[in-house]
Design a protein around this motif. Structure first.
Motif, PDB file in Angstrom:
ATOM      1  N   TYR A   1      -3.844   3.872   8.935  1.00  0.00           N
ATOM      2  CA  TYR A   1      -4.333   4.324   7.644  1.00  0.00           C
ATOM      3  C   TYR A   1      -3.826   5.723   7.271  1.00  0.00           C
ATOM      4  N   LYS A   2      -4.128   6.726   8.056  1.00  0.00           N
ATOM      5  CA  LYS A   2      -3.735   8.072   7.676  1.00  0.00           C
ATOM      6  C   LYS A   2      -2.230   8.262   7.673  1.00  0.00           C
TER       7      LYS A   2
ATOM      8  N   PHE B 287       0.278   6.123   7.257  1.00  0.00           N
ATOM      9  CA  PHE B 287       0.945   5.487   6.128  1.00  0.00           C
ATOM     10  C   PHE B 287       0.622   6.197   4.809  1.00  0.00           C
ATOM     11  N   ASP B 288      -0.630   6.633   4.669  1.00  0.00           N
ATOM     12  CA  ASP B 288      -1.042   7.266   3.413  1.00  0.00           C
ATOM     13  C   ASP B 288      -0.480   8.667   3.239  1.00  0.00           C
ATOM     14  N   HIS B 289      -0.209   9.349   4.361  1.00  0.00           N
ATOM     15  CA  HIS B 289       0.226  10.749   4.286  1.00  0.00           C
ATOM     16  C   HIS B 289       1.575  10.970   4.968  1.00  0.00           C
TER      17      HIS B 289
ATOM     18  N   ALA C 258       6.517   9.956  -3.066  1.00  0.00           N
ATOM     19  CA  ALA C 258       5.133   9.527  -3.254  1.00  0.00           C
ATOM     20  C   ALA C 258       5.073   8.126  -3.861  1.00  0.00           C
TER      21      ALA C 258
ATOM     22  N   ARG D  60       6.130   5.629  -1.105  1.00  0.00           N
ATOM     23  CA  ARG D  60       5.092   5.552  -0.075  1.00  0.00           C
ATOM     24  C   ARG D  60       3.877   4.789  -0.579  1.00  0.00           C
ATOM     25  N   ALA D  61       3.524   4.990  -1.843  1.00  0.00           N
ATOM     26  CA  ALA D  61       2.365   4.310  -2.409  1.00  0.00           C
ATOM     27  C   ALA D  61       2.562   2.798  -2.439  1.00  0.00           C
TER      28      ALA D  61
ATOM     29  N   GLY E  51       3.436   1.806   1.916  1.00  0.00           N
ATOM     30  CA  GLY E  51       2.398   2.080   2.899  1.00  0.00           C
ATOM     31  C   GLY E  51       1.385   0.970   3.062  1.00  0.00           C
ATOM     32  N   PRO E  52       0.738   0.534   1.982  1.00  0.00           N
ATOM     33  CA  PRO E  52      -0.244  -0.553   2.120  1.00  0.00           C
ATOM     34  C   PRO E  52       0.359  -1.846   2.631  1.00  0.00           C
TER      35      PRO E  52
ATOM     36  N   GLY F  69       0.869  -1.501   6.381  1.00  0.00           N
ATOM     37  CA  GLY F  69      -0.424  -1.585   7.049  1.00  0.00           C
ATOM     38  C   GLY F  69      -0.941  -3.004   7.112  1.00  0.00           C
TER      39      GLY F  69
END
Length: 509
Positions: free
Chosen positions: A217-218, A220-222, A237, A240-241, A244-245, A248
């Protein structure tokens, strides 16, 4: 026991059912029985390095490793995977290439280095439970996750391995563990015994650890931008947005079902189909030209600083200019939250940086918000790896950093909690450049000056920084003297000035 792969992805590997041979050709011969199978030129393990699917498999294996309480605790306490994931990726790839290369001397040196590194990773977790990276059962689990994730990679790609191929691959992973010096028996001797062992660890030992949650979670999000995309926050950004999900969800869906259920990990509708589609789609990249998917080249490009004198940097700069123009268009179409302003001034060499920025970018290597011994040990580990140090030079460097940590604790740890906060650091910045830090600089100079001529030439400099001399560092005659090296090191490590050389070494992700 519950199968260690999703129930809709085929028979359990130990079922003995006939399956198609996967890989780069049907019926690929296995190494001779009397050979060291992991290091045979035709070993399947070597094929993984440049297989794009291996990235997903290794991410899955890392999650399963992090779910082991001892490994999870070591990652939280000592690893730089949160603050410097791209550097960690490159170092891991380099280590694997050394271990599975053709040169046995290089392999033995790397195995010895890994053992020294793991011997320094021990302690107690937040529940006062001990962890030790040299625990043979823990090391066996790391290799087990890599093997099982490789088998799952082929299964989810629609190319399940047949029994004989799985046995040959298992022998390669056993040989890898043996090179590290671990005695036989920590991994089951046969593949038939491996699957019950694997299921037992999954059922009885894995937990929903903090490290696992950070990775899923962290992280991938950051995830920070790689060096090649620094300065392009909007583009990074946006990517990644989106990615990332998906990463995950794909990773969670590929984990053993029993563990997902026990750990309370959510599975999105259609996630299993998405997982198989991701492996199939990424697998198509194998048909691209070889030089496009060479793992070493890709990793090197991701960590390539635009300020480098590497010829590829000119291409990167041109690409970045194009991406900046595209980023401007993205901002017009889909405004994204502004990136937090930097506490420093500019990125040019010689500019001053804010104390808080330096603390988080350089000193806090593990990304936990505090300066502790593992942060300085991570610096020593990175520098030792760059220079490929053997004993006793490696230990000298670690000891120098340990002395610096003692000096920092005495000067900065005002509340006596055994760690230094950003506030404590900012209140006493001038004390950083004490005698112990000067000793670190001297030891690092000696380690870099491999011929002992009391100057660092271009080749020695490039071994450490992976770039050529900066005009402000090179003395006359094309060398860097001890005094010039120590002066620049102290200026950087005390937070006084930026450095085009040291920023990629210790500050970049």
């Amino acid at each position: 026991m519950t199968s260690s792969v999703p129930s809709d992805s085929g028979p359990h590997p130990d079922s003995g059912e006939p399956e198609a041979t996967a890989g780069h050709g049907p019926g690929q011969p296995l190494p001779p029985a009397d050979a060291d199978p992991a290091f045979d030129p035709g070993a399947r393990f070597r094929q993984f390095f440049n297989d794009p699917r291996w990235a997903l498999a290794m991410l899955r294996a890392t999650v399963l490793e992090a779910a082991h309480p001892q490994i999870g605790a070591a990652l939280i306490d000592s690893s730089t995977f949160v603050a410097h994931p791209w550097r960690r990726l490159r170092n891991t790839l380099l280590s694997m290439q050394r271990m599975f290369g053709a040169d046995d001397e290089v392999r033995q040196r790397e195995a010895a280095r890994l053992n020294r590194m793991h011997a320094r990773l021990s302690g107690t977790d937040a529940r006062d439970q001990p962890y030790d990276a040299m625990d043979p059962q823990v090391r066996a689990w790391v290799v087990a996750t890599m093997y099982e994730s490789a088998v799952t990679m082929y299964r989810l790609s629609g190319q399940p391995l047949d029994q004989s191929t799985m046995e040959g691959l298992y022998a390669e992973f056993q040989a890898f563990l043996a090179v590290l010096g671990d005695q036989a028996g920590h991994l089951p001797p046969t593949l038939q015994e491996f699957w019950p062992y694997y299921d037992r660890v999954v059922e009885e030992e894995l937990e929903n650890t903090e490290a696992l949650r950070i990775i899923l979670y962290k992280l991938f999000d950051h995830l920070p931008a790689p060096a090649v995309l620094e300065g392009l926050p909007t583009v990074w950004a946006a990517g990644r947005a989106l990615a990332g999900p998906v990463l995950g969800a794909v990773t969670v869906a590929s984990l053993p079902e029993s563990f997902r259920r026990r750990a309370g990990l959510p599975e999105l509708p259609g996630a299993r189909t998405l997982t198989q589609s991701a492996y199939l789609a990424i697998g198509l990249a194998r048909f691209l030209p070889d030089d496009w998917i060479q793992a070493e080249a890709v990793a090197g490009l991701l960590t390539l600083s635009p300020d480098s004198d590497d010829p590829r940097a000119r291409t990167v700069t041109a690409v970045r200019d194009g991406i900046k123009r595209a980023g401007a268009l993205i901002r017009l179409i889909t405004p994204l939250p502004a990136e937090p302003p930097s506490t420093g001034s500019t990125d040019s060499a010689g500019s001053r940086r804010g104390a808080e920025e330096f603390f988080h970018a350089v000193l806090d290597q593990t990304g936990d918000g505090y300066l502790t011994w593992p942060d300085l040990a991570a610096m020593a580990r990175e520098l030792s790896g760059r220079l490929d140090l053997d004993e006793p030079e490696e230990t000298r460097l670690y000891n120098a950093y340990a002395d610096w940590w003692k000096e920092l604790q005495t000067a900065l740890d005002s509340d006596g909690d055994g760690r230094v906060s950003a506030e404590e650091y900012a209140a006493a910045v001038p004390t950083l450049a004490g005698p112990a830090l000067i000793r670190v600089a001297d030891v690092l100079f000696d380690a870099t000056d491999t011929d002992g001529d009391q100057s660092i030439d271009a080749d020695e400099y490039r071994a450490l920084f992976r770039t050529g001399f900066g005009r402000d560092l090179a003395d006359t005659g094309g060398t860097c003297s001890r005094s010039a090296f120590v002066k620049d090191f102290l200026s950087f490590m005390s937070g006084r000035e930026r450095s085009k050389a040291y920023d990629p070494l210790l500050a970049q992700a």
